[in-house]
Scaffold this motif. Structure first.
Motif, short mmCIF file in Angstrom:
data_model
loop_
_atom_site.label_atom_id
_atom_site.label_comp_id
_atom_site.label_asym_id
_atom_site.label_seq_id
_atom_site.Cartn_x
_atom_site.Cartn_y
_atom_site.Cartn_z
N HIS A 48 40.06 29.12 37.85
CA HIS A 48 41.26 28.51 37.27
C HIS A 48 42.43 29.49 37.14
O HIS A 48 43.56 29.06 36.87
N CYS A 49 42.18 30.78 37.30
CA CYS A 49 43.26 31.79 37.27
C CYS A 49 43.20 32.58 38.57
O CYS A 49 42.81 33.76 38.57
N PRO A 50 43.57 31.99 39.68
CA PRO A 50 43.39 32.63 40.99
C PRO A 50 44.30 33.83 41.24
O PRO A 50 44.05 34.59 42.17
N LYS A 51 45.34 34.00 40.42
CA LYS A 51 46.28 35.10 40.66
C LYS A 51 45.99 36.34 39.84
O LYS A 51 46.75 37.31 39.89
N LEU A 52 44.90 36.33 39.08
CA LEU A 52 44.55 37.49 38.24
C LEU A 52 44.37 38.74 39.09
O LEU A 52 43.67 38.72 40.11
N GLN A 53 44.99 39.84 38.64
CA GLN A 53 44.80 41.14 39.28
C GLN A 53 44.23 42.17 38.32
O GLN A 53 43.68 43.18 38.76
N PHE A 54 44.38 41.91 37.02
CA PHE A 54 43.83 42.82 36.00
C PHE A 54 43.15 41.97 34.95
O PHE A 54 43.75 41.05 34.39
N LEU A 55 41.88 42.29 34.65
CA LEU A 55 41.11 41.51 33.69
C LEU A 55 40.36 42.46 32.75
O LEU A 55 39.64 43.35 33.21
N GLN A 56 40.57 42.28 31.45
CA GLN A 56 39.87 43.08 30.44
C GLN A 56 39.16 42.12 29.49
O GLN A 56 39.80 41.35 28.78
N ILE A 57 37.82 42.17 29.46
CA ILE A 57 37.04 41.21 28.69
C ILE A 57 35.76 41.86 28.18
O ILE A 57 35.27 42.84 28.76
N PRO A 58 35.17 41.30 27.10
CA PRO A 58 33.81 41.65 26.72
C PRO A 58 32.86 40.86 27.61
O PRO A 58 32.94 39.64 27.68
#
Length: 530
Positions: free
Chosen positions: A429-439
């Motif tokens: 659903h977020c195809p343009k993500l280039q940076f992801l910070q998650i637990p």
């Protein structure tokens, strides 16, 4: 009939020596090389100081590089002492520097040549050299401004710079000013220096300030004494006194103001009804409300912004509230979220830091549902922060943000957290993500062992510590499973980082995960070549 030369003839007619000469005669290329050696055109003064030795060696080694290297050596100074030492008559007597004797036209030409290179003055280091004030007066009488290309000046009260030297710099065509008062300074001279500098700038016909940073200064320093009709960026930190009706009106009426950083405190009081009809902050693009902003006052301030093109709301921070005030704080936060939604067509960057249990998922879902064009989202909460009882429902609220490029989620999720199945939904659903910070705990891995490789363009994945076990740090099988799943979801990853609870990145297991991901990418590349 004219014919163009063949490629072979062009290669044969060229030589390594000729190519080298062509490069050295290209001034744009030479200056680009020198910029990288010197730390870049926008480098901080500390970075510039580190690069001085290298620039000096370049200037002494290569005649073609020397003019550009010298220019970058002189572009930023901590004081005027290096310039003054170019004059033979600048001598030291009994611990104090004087200008003694005549100065020849040749000496002045040399002084002016180097002075023309200076673009930044950073008065932030302890001043040890005593210079007779008449020296700066002589310079000003001879020629003003002595630094014709000075654009940025930073003054710290702890630096101990002479008043005459600082005022001499204000005669230059300054564009950026930063004034910082030392918090531990008790001297009257230091606390009033900002006002003295502003008075001098008010009388300068050369300065056209576009960027202003004030730290520890009284609000009264901002007045009509200085023309700020071209100001584009204003930063106010730890200001003394209160921001009243006249001050808000004065700041909001600056026609060119694009960026504003400040902290709204509970003691800042203004006439909301009067200011609401003034049409303030019409051109504002970037707003940063720093930590400690009072929720009630912050909401009132947001209502004063008449700009319809606000793009960034940065660091909305709310601290812990006593139990008796949490309901009030929650209501205030809901109002703020509604106000933010009024910029749904233009807002693309939002940082929200909430340290108290004042917001639930319904509030966030309502907000995200309106900010369809958001590109950068930073959502942070402490252990007692935002309630995320259902990670799946929370991620569903992010589905309304298809243009997200950067997503920071520093939140606490339930025991199963953001499992790989939910991360898969996020990727879809977020195809343009280039940076992801998650637990990211590794749950339900076996369900996705055959997930096909996607076309997602995520480059950087930062994994935050999770209070629940992620996987057995001694298990190579778990590391392979995690790497396989991440590679299938994000086949273009270039970086995988893991932060422990103490902020360090030491994790051999996650280093193995990154190496395995790179190995999977190499296998695919080789398969395509074959």
């Amino acid at each position: 009939m004219l014919t163009s030369p063949s490629t072979d003839s062009l290669v044969l007619s060229s030589s390594p020596g000729r190519a080298r000469e062509d490069c050295l005669q290209n001034l744009d290329l030479v200056e680009e090389i020198i910029q990288h050696i010197g730390g870049g055109s926008t480098a901080h003064i500390d970075e510039i100081n580190k690069g001085r030795h290298s620039l000096l060696q370049v200037a002494l080694t290569c005649r073609a590089f020397s003019p550009s290297a010298i220019k970058f050596l002189w572009r930023a100074l901590n004081n005027l002492l290096p310039l003054l030492q170019l004059l033979p008559s600048f001598t030291k007597r009994n611990g104090t520097y004087y200008l003694l004797g005549a100065i020849t036209p040749h000496d002045w030409d040399r002084f002016d040549c180097y002075a023309a290179h200076v673009q930044q003055i950073h008065h932030e280091r302890i001043y040890n050299a005593a210079i007779e004030p008449s020296v700066f007066l002589q310079l000003a009488i001879r020629k003003a401004p002595i630094l014709p290309n000075l654009r940025r000046m930073k003054y710290m009260s702890a630096s101990g710079r002479p008043l005459s030297e600082v005022l001499l710099c204000t005669l230059s065509p300054l564009r950026e000013i930063e004034i910082q008062d030392a918090s531990d300074s008790q001297a009257v001279f230091d606390t009033t220096m900002g006002e003295v500098i502003f008075s001098a700038l008010g009388g300068s016909v050369n300065s056209r300030i576009t960027t202003l940073v004030l730290t520890g200064q009284p609000y009264t320093i901002l007045s009509d004494n200085i023309a700020l009709d071209q100001l584009e960026s204003l930063t106010l930190r730890n200001m003394k006194g209160t921001m009243d009706t006249s001050m808000v009106c004065w700041i909001g009426s600056i026609p060119t103001l694009l960026q504003l950083t400040l902290r709204i405190r509970g003691q800042d009081i203004w006439d909301q009804k009067l200011l609401s009809s003034r049409g303030l902050f019409k051109a504002l693009l970037h707003l940063r409300l720093e930590g400690g902003t009072d929720p009630y006052s912050g909401r009132l301030f947001l209502r004063l912004i008449s700009s319809e093109i606000l793009q960034i709301v940065w660091q909305m921070h709310y601290g812990l509230q006593p139990a008796s005030r949490r309901n009030v704080a929650a209501a205030e936060l809901k109002n703020i979220l509604r106000i933010i939604a009024q910029w749904s067509k233009s807002l693309y960057d939002l940082e929200f830091r909430i340290a108290s249990r004042v917001c639930d998922q319904a509030d966030l879902r309502s907000l995200f549902g309106r900010l369809h064009h958001l590109r950068h989202l930073y959502l942070s909460a402490e252990s007692d922060g935002i309630r995320i009882p259902d990670a799946r429902e929370f991620l569903n609220s992010l589905h309304a943000l298809p243009d997200l490029e950067t997503l920071h989620l520093n939140l606490t999720f339930p025991e199963h957290g953001l499992g790989m199945d939910l991360v898969t939904q996020l990727a879809q659903h977020c195809p343009k993500l280039q940076f992801l910070q998650i637990p990211l705990p590794s749950t339900q891995l076996t369900l996705f062992s055959t997930t096909p490789v996607s076309g997602h363009n995520l480059k950087t994945l930062v994994v935050l510590p999770n209070p629940y076990p992620q996987f057995n740090n001694n298990s190579l099988v778990d590391a392979v499973n995690v790497a396989r799943h991440l590679d299938r979801l994000f086949p273009r990853l270039t970086t995988v980082r893991y932060y422990t609870a103490d902020g360090s990145q030491e994790s051999q297991t996650w280093k193995n995960v990154q190496e395995l991901i790179f190995a999977f990418q190499d296998v695919r590349r080789c398969a395509k070549i074959q």
